[in-house]
Design a protein around this motif. Sequence first.
Motif, PDB file in Angstrom:
ATOM      1  N   PHE B  34       0.842  -1.194   0.000  1.00 24.23           N
ATOM      2  CA  PHE B  34       0.000   0.000   0.000  1.00 24.23           C
ATOM      3  C   PHE B  34       0.880   1.249   0.000  1.00 24.23           C
ATOM      4  CE2 PHE B  34      -3.753  -2.387   1.436  1.00 24.23           C
ATOM      5  CZ  PHE B  34      -3.157  -3.491   2.038  1.00 24.23           C
ATOM      6  N   TRP B  35       0.310   2.324  -0.503  1.00 23.11           N
ATOM      7  CA  TRP B  35       0.873   3.654  -0.294  1.00 23.11           C
ATOM      8  C   TRP B  35      -0.142   4.483   0.471  1.00 23.11           C
ATOM      9  CZ3 TRP B  35       5.581   5.734  -0.742  1.00 23.11           C
ATOM     10  CH2 TRP B  35       6.531   5.052  -1.509  1.00 23.11           C
ATOM     11  N   TYR B  36       0.321   5.081   1.568  1.00 22.80           N
ATOM     12  CA  TYR B  36      -0.492   6.017   2.330  1.00 22.80           C
ATOM     13  C   TYR B  36       0.118   7.410   2.166  1.00 22.80           C
ATOM     14  CZ  TYR B  36      -3.460   2.687   4.793  1.00 22.80           C
ATOM     15  OH  TYR B  36      -4.408   1.744   5.108  1.00 22.80           O
ATOM     16  N   VAL B  37      -0.744   8.431   2.215  1.00 19.49           N
ATOM     17  CA  VAL B  37      -0.277   9.812   2.096  1.00 19.49           C
ATOM     18  C   VAL B  37      -0.792  10.602   3.290  1.00 19.49           C
ATOM     19  CG1 VAL B  37      -2.241  10.482   0.648  1.00 19.49           C
ATOM     20  CG2 VAL B  37      -0.159  11.845   0.593  1.00 19.49           C
ATOM     21  N   GLN B  38       0.025  11.506   3.753  1.00 20.44           N
ATOM     22  CA  GLN B  38      -0.367  12.392   4.852  1.00 20.44           C
ATOM     23  C   GLN B  38      -0.074  13.823   4.446  1.00 20.44           C
ATOM     24  OE1 GLN B  38       1.702  11.808   8.602  1.00 20.44           O
ATOM     25  NE2 GLN B  38      -0.151  12.276   9.744  1.00 20.44           N
ATOM     26  N   TYR B  39      -1.137  14.572   4.099  1.00 17.81           N
ATOM     27  CA  TYR B  39      -0.987  15.991   3.788  1.00 17.81           C
ATOM     28  C   TYR B  39      -0.830  16.758   5.089  1.00 17.81           C
ATOM     29  CZ  TYR B  39      -2.699  14.400  -0.719  1.00 17.81           C
ATOM     30  OH  TYR B  39      -2.846  13.726  -1.906  1.00 17.81           O
ATOM     31  N   ARG B  41      -1.027  18.493   8.322  1.00 17.63           N
ATOM     32  CA  ARG B  41      -2.054  18.591   9.363  1.00 17.63           C
ATOM     33  C   ARG B  41      -3.284  17.710   9.102  1.00 17.63           C
ATOM     34  NH1 ARG B  41      -0.328  22.892  12.397  1.00 17.63           N
ATOM     35  NH2 ARG B  41       0.782  24.521  11.291  1.00 17.63           N
ATOM     36  N   GLN B  42      -3.122  16.730   8.267  1.00 19.13           N
ATOM     37  CA  GLN B  42      -4.245  15.823   8.013  1.00 19.13           C
ATOM     38  C   GLN B  42      -3.876  14.392   8.396  1.00 19.13           C
ATOM     39  OE1 GLN B  42      -6.263  16.228   4.246  1.00 19.13           O
ATOM     40  NE2 GLN B  42      -5.726  18.390   4.083  1.00 19.13           N
ATOM     41  N   ARG B  43      -4.864  13.540   8.356  1.00 23.39           N
ATOM     42  CA  ARG B  43      -4.648  12.161   8.757  1.00 23.39           C
ATOM     43  C   ARG B  43      -4.009  11.354   7.640  1.00 23.39           C
ATOM     44  NH1 ARG B  43     -10.201  10.738  10.571  1.00 23.39           N
ATOM     45  NH2 ARG B  43     -10.272  12.972  10.870  1.00 23.39           N
ATOM     46  N   LEU B  44      -3.480  10.194   7.993  1.00 22.46           N
ATOM     47  CA  LEU B  44      -3.002   9.245   6.997  1.00 22.46           C
ATOM     48  C   LEU B  44      -4.183   8.768   6.145  1.00 22.46           C
ATOM     49  CD1 LEU B  44      -0.669   7.017   9.174  1.00 22.46           C
ATOM     50  CD2 LEU B  44       0.002   8.040   7.005  1.00 22.46           C
ATOM     51  N   GLN B  45      -3.985   8.785   4.834  1.00 22.49           N
ATOM     52  CA  GLN B  45      -5.046   8.329   3.937  1.00 22.49           C
ATOM     53  C   GLN B  45      -4.471   7.290   2.982  1.00 22.49           C
ATOM     54  OE1 GLN B  45      -6.809  11.648   1.759  1.00 22.49           O
ATOM     55  NE2 GLN B  45      -6.082  13.031   3.343  1.00 22.49           N
ATOM     56  N   LEU B  46      -5.268   6.296   2.706  1.00 25.80           N
ATOM     57  CA  LEU B  46      -4.843   5.314   1.717  1.00 25.80           C
ATOM     58  C   LEU B  46      -4.809   5.951   0.332  1.00 25.80           C
ATOM     59  CD1 LEU B  46      -4.156   2.342   1.067  1.00 25.80           C
ATOM     60  CD2 LEU B  46      -6.603   2.019   0.650  1.00 25.80           C
ATOM     61  N   LEU B  47      -3.692   5.811  -0.336  1.00 28.65           N
ATOM     62  CA  LEU B  47      -3.571   6.349  -1.694  1.00 28.65           C
ATOM     63  C   LEU B  47      -3.745   5.229  -2.717  1.00 28.65           C
ATOM     64  CD1 LEU B  47      -2.842   8.816  -3.479  1.00 28.65           C
ATOM     65  CD2 LEU B  47      -0.452   8.154  -3.250  1.00 28.65           C
ATOM     66  N   LEU B  48      -2.992   4.166  -2.524  1.00 29.06           N
ATOM     67  CA  LEU B  48      -3.019   3.068  -3.498  1.00 29.06           C
ATOM     68  C   LEU B  48      -2.799   1.745  -2.793  1.00 29.06           C
ATOM     69  CD1 LEU B  48      -0.632   4.124  -6.416  1.00 29.06           C
ATOM     70  CD2 LEU B  48      -3.096   3.792  -6.576  1.00 29.06           C
TER      71      LEU B  48
END
Lengths: 112, 109
Positions: B34-39, B41-48
């Motif tokens: 998986f790839w997770y992204v964290q913008y 001040r935001q939460r970890l989000q699943l990207l792929l």
Amino acid sequence: EPEVTQTPSHQVTQMGQEVILRCVPISNHLYFYWYRQILGQKVEFLVSFYNNEISEKSEIFDDQFSVERPDGSNFTLKIRSTKLEDSAMYFCASSERWTEAFFGQGTRLTVV
Amino acid sequence: AQRVTQPEKLLSVFKGAPVELKCNYSYSGSPELFWYVQYSRQRLQLLLRHISRESIKGFTADLNKGETSFHLKKPFAQEEDSAMYYCALSGPTGNQFYFGTGTSLTVIP
């Protein structure tokens, strides 16, 4: 869109004190997790929880840690006697199935 | 032991340039990656996730079992891509993720 919510966003506590970090997972999710991230380091798995019991835990999750799902909505992480090295960002996550976890915003725990 | 390595802590690219965030893994079975992204001040989000083989926000990632890699790519970086990116691998029992140390991507306007 439903999301995982964590409270408080920041908790400061004295060394040796007990803290409870709270999480409200997404309502139809069955799997729950706690992760932590020490400043500047990677996200580390602590524990996963399914069917009202711990399904897996890491070596970090020692006897000082416990998790509970006290009612149908909350999922809590308790640290019995905090140490300075427990200072970290703690993330709760939940998933409908194990292949995709949704994360909360995190609770920053500072132990002084 | 399961391990995920992201060799670059920081990566800067110019807007419009291609970007590749590297991820290598070690795993004894068939991995789920998986790839997770964290913008900011935001939460970890699943990207792929590799099993879906989809493109999200222009990003793609191919699992290369021979090279044990799961690099994240985008042909033309945008400013809004600036974020922290984490590669993750699901554990043998499927109920935990092992995260890499993350790569901070900055897209320069």
